[in-house]
Design a protein around this motif. Structure first.
Motif, PDB file in Angstrom:
ATOM      1  N   PRO A  91     -10.169  11.809  17.562  1.00  0.00           N
ATOM      2  CA  PRO A  91      -9.403  11.952  16.329  1.00  0.00           C
ATOM      3  C   PRO A  91      -7.900  11.924  16.607  1.00  0.00           C
ATOM      4  O   PRO A  91      -7.425  12.559  17.547  1.00  0.00           O
ATOM      5  N   PRO A  92      -7.136  11.173  15.814  1.00  0.00           N
ATOM      6  CA  PRO A  92      -5.690  11.173  15.980  1.00  0.00           C
ATOM      7  C   PRO A  92      -5.082  12.446  15.405  1.00  0.00           C
ATOM      8  O   PRO A  92      -5.736  13.183  14.668  1.00  0.00           O
ATOM      9  N   HIS A  93      -3.837  12.671  15.747  1.00  0.00           N
ATOM     10  CA  HIS A  93      -3.079  13.802  15.221  1.00  0.00           C
ATOM     11  C   HIS A  93      -2.051  13.248  14.236  1.00  0.00           C
ATOM     12  O   HIS A  93      -1.346  12.294  14.554  1.00  0.00           O
ATOM     13  N   THR A  94      -1.972  13.831  13.054  1.00  0.00           N
ATOM     14  CA  THR A  94      -1.042  13.362  12.029  1.00  0.00           C
ATOM     15  C   THR A  94      -0.066  14.470  11.679  1.00  0.00           C
ATOM     16  O   THR A  94      -0.472  15.593  11.410  1.00  0.00           O
ATOM     17  N   GLN A  95       1.234  14.128  11.702  1.00  0.00           N
ATOM     18  CA  GLN A  95       2.300  15.060  11.337  1.00  0.00           C
ATOM     19  C   GLN A  95       3.080  14.458  10.176  1.00  0.00           C
ATOM     20  O   GLN A  95       3.384  13.266  10.177  1.00  0.00           O
ATOM     21  N   THR A  96       3.427  15.313   9.217  1.00  0.00           N
ATOM     22  CA  THR A  96       4.187  14.862   8.065  1.00  0.00           C
ATOM     23  C   THR A  96       5.510  15.612   8.008  1.00  0.00           C
ATOM     24  O   THR A  96       5.545  16.838   8.109  1.00  0.00           O
ATOM     25  N   SER A  97       6.598  14.850   7.865  1.00  0.00           N
ATOM     26  CA  SER A  97       7.909  15.447   7.649  1.00  0.00           C
ATOM     27  C   SER A  97       8.381  15.016   6.258  1.00  0.00           C
ATOM     28  O   SER A  97       7.649  14.361   5.524  1.00  0.00           O
ATOM     29  N   ALA A 114      -1.951  -6.129  16.304  1.00  0.00           N
ATOM     30  CA  ALA A 114      -1.957  -6.836  15.015  1.00  0.00           C
ATOM     31  C   ALA A 114      -1.961  -5.852  13.850  1.00  0.00           C
ATOM     32  O   ALA A 114      -1.215  -6.023  12.874  1.00  0.00           O
ATOM     33  N   GLU A 115      -2.781  -4.824  13.943  1.00  0.00           N
ATOM     34  CA  GLU A 115      -2.865  -3.838  12.859  1.00  0.00           C
ATOM     35  C   GLU A 115      -1.596  -2.996  12.761  1.00  0.00           C
ATOM     36  O   GLU A 115      -1.159  -2.664  11.660  1.00  0.00           O
ATOM     37  N   LEU A 116      -1.019  -2.647  13.895  1.00  0.00           N
ATOM     38  CA  LEU A 116       0.227  -1.884  13.872  1.00  0.00           C
ATOM     39  C   LEU A 116       1.350  -2.705  13.236  1.00  0.00           C
ATOM     40  O   LEU A 116       2.127  -2.182  12.432  1.00  0.00           O
ATOM     41  N   LEU A 117       1.439  -3.976  13.585  1.00  0.00           N
ATOM     42  CA  LEU A 117       2.460  -4.841  12.987  1.00  0.00           C
ATOM     43  C   LEU A 117       2.283  -4.956  11.477  1.00  0.00           C
ATOM     44  O   LEU A 117       3.258  -5.032  10.739  1.00  0.00           O
ATOM     45  N   ALA A 118       1.041  -4.954  11.011  1.00  0.00           N
ATOM     46  CA  ALA A 118       0.758  -5.113   9.588  1.00  0.00           C
ATOM     47  C   ALA A 118       0.880  -3.820   8.791  1.00  0.00           C
ATOM     48  O   ALA A 118       1.109  -3.863   7.581  1.00  0.00           O
ATOM     49  N   ASP A 122       0.830  -1.201   0.000  1.00  0.00           N
ATOM     50  CA  ASP A 122       0.000   0.000   0.000  1.00  0.00           C
ATOM     51  C   ASP A 122       0.862   1.248   0.000  1.00  0.00           C
ATOM     52  O   ASP A 122       1.965   1.255   0.538  1.00  0.00           O
ATOM     53  N   SER A 123       0.327   2.315  -0.552  1.00  0.00           N
ATOM     54  CA  SER A 123       1.040   3.585  -0.557  1.00  0.00           C
ATOM     55  C   SER A 123       1.112   4.140   0.864  1.00  0.00           C
ATOM     56  O   SER A 123       0.304   3.783   1.730  1.00  0.00           O
ATOM     57  N   PRO A 124       2.074   5.020   1.127  1.00  0.00           N
ATOM     58  CA  PRO A 124       2.148   5.650   2.449  1.00  0.00           C
ATOM     59  C   PRO A 124       0.840   6.355   2.825  1.00  0.00           C
ATOM     60  O   PRO A 124       0.417   6.300   3.981  1.00  0.00           O
ATOM     61  N   LYS A 125       0.190   6.979   1.853  1.00  0.00           N
ATOM     62  CA  LYS A 125      -1.074   7.671   2.128  1.00  0.00           C
ATOM     63  C   LYS A 125      -2.148   6.688   2.578  1.00  0.00           C
ATOM     64  O   LYS A 125      -2.870   6.944   3.551  1.00  0.00           O
ATOM     65  N   ASN A 126      -2.255   5.551   1.894  1.00  0.00           N
ATOM     66  CA  ASN A 126      -3.252   4.541   2.275  1.00  0.00           C
ATOM     67  C   ASN A 126      -2.956   3.957   3.654  1.00  0.00           C
ATOM     68  O   ASN A 126      -3.865   3.753   4.459  1.00  0.00           O
ATOM     69  N   ARG A 127      -1.694   3.665   3.909  1.00  0.00           N
ATOM     70  CA  ARG A 127      -1.320   3.112   5.204  1.00  0.00           C
ATOM     71  C   ARG A 127      -1.593   4.115   6.319  1.00  0.00           C
ATOM     72  O   ARG A 127      -2.047   3.746   7.411  1.00  0.00           O
ATOM     73  N   THR A 128      -1.314   5.387   6.064  1.00  0.00           N
ATOM     74  CA  THR A 128      -1.599   6.427   7.063  1.00  0.00           C
ATOM     75  C   THR A 128      -3.097   6.510   7.328  1.00  0.00           C
ATOM     76  O   THR A 128      -3.527   6.599   8.487  1.00  0.00           O
ATOM     77  N   SER A 129      -3.889   6.449   6.294  1.00  0.00           N
ATOM     78  CA  SER A 129      -5.356   6.474   6.459  1.00  0.00           C
ATOM     79  C   SER A 129      -5.830   5.282   7.287  1.00  0.00           C
ATOM     80  O   SER A 129      -6.727   5.419   8.119  1.00  0.00           O
ATOM     81  N   ALA A 186      -7.746   5.615  10.921  1.00  0.00           N
ATOM     82  CA  ALA A 186      -9.034   4.957  11.175  1.00  0.00           C
ATOM     83  C   ALA A 186      -8.922   3.991  12.361  1.00  0.00           C
ATOM     84  O   ALA A 186      -9.842   3.905  13.185  1.00  0.00           O
ATOM     85  N   LEU A 187      -7.817   3.284  12.456  1.00  0.00           N
ATOM     86  CA  LEU A 187      -7.589   2.365  13.570  1.00  0.00           C
ATOM     87  C   LEU A 187      -7.605   3.110  14.897  1.00  0.00           C
ATOM     88  O   LEU A 187      -8.298   2.718  15.841  1.00  0.00           O
ATOM     89  N   PHE A 188      -6.852   4.199  14.995  1.00  0.00           N
ATOM     90  CA  PHE A 188      -6.785   4.979  16.235  1.00  0.00           C
ATOM     91  C   PHE A 188      -8.133   5.605  16.559  1.00  0.00           C
ATOM     92  O   PHE A 188      -8.564   5.605  17.703  1.00  0.00           O
TER      93      PHE A 188
END
Length: 87
Positions: A22-28, A52-56, A2-9, A13-15
């Motif tokens: 709502p989670p906080h997202t930072q991009t460097s 399990a989801e974090l490992l995947a 998956d793309s980084p964008k999809n994995r971040t999404s 959603a998991l959090f």
């Protein structure tokens, strides 16, 4: 992979689902980091699902404990070439 964008999404959603906030997202330039405060009480099934989801999904993840509360974080490398791991 998956793309980084999809994995971040997926992580956002998991959090959101696990913590109901709502989670906080930072991009460097190299990493996208998703963080969320962890409630004091968390069901064991939710903990297992999170792990399990974090490992995947995440390249790295961790838990930061502080006197005023704890935070779960996960990172996704922005480069597709980066391998997945965790710390």
């Amino acid at each position: 992979m998956d793309s980084p964008k999809n994995r971040t999404s997926q992580l956002e959603a998991l959090f959101q689902g696990a913590f109901a906030t709502p989670p906080h997202t930072q991009t460097s330039t190299s990493v996208i980091r998703v963080t969320a405060p962890v409630p004091d009480e968390l069901d064991e099934d939710v903990r297992r699902t999170l792990l399990a989801e974090l490992l995947a999904t995440a390249d790295r993840f961790g838990h930061t404990a502080a006197p005023d509360g704890s935070t779960l974080w996960a990172e996704v490398d922005r480069s597709q070439a980066a391998g997945r791991g965790n710390s």
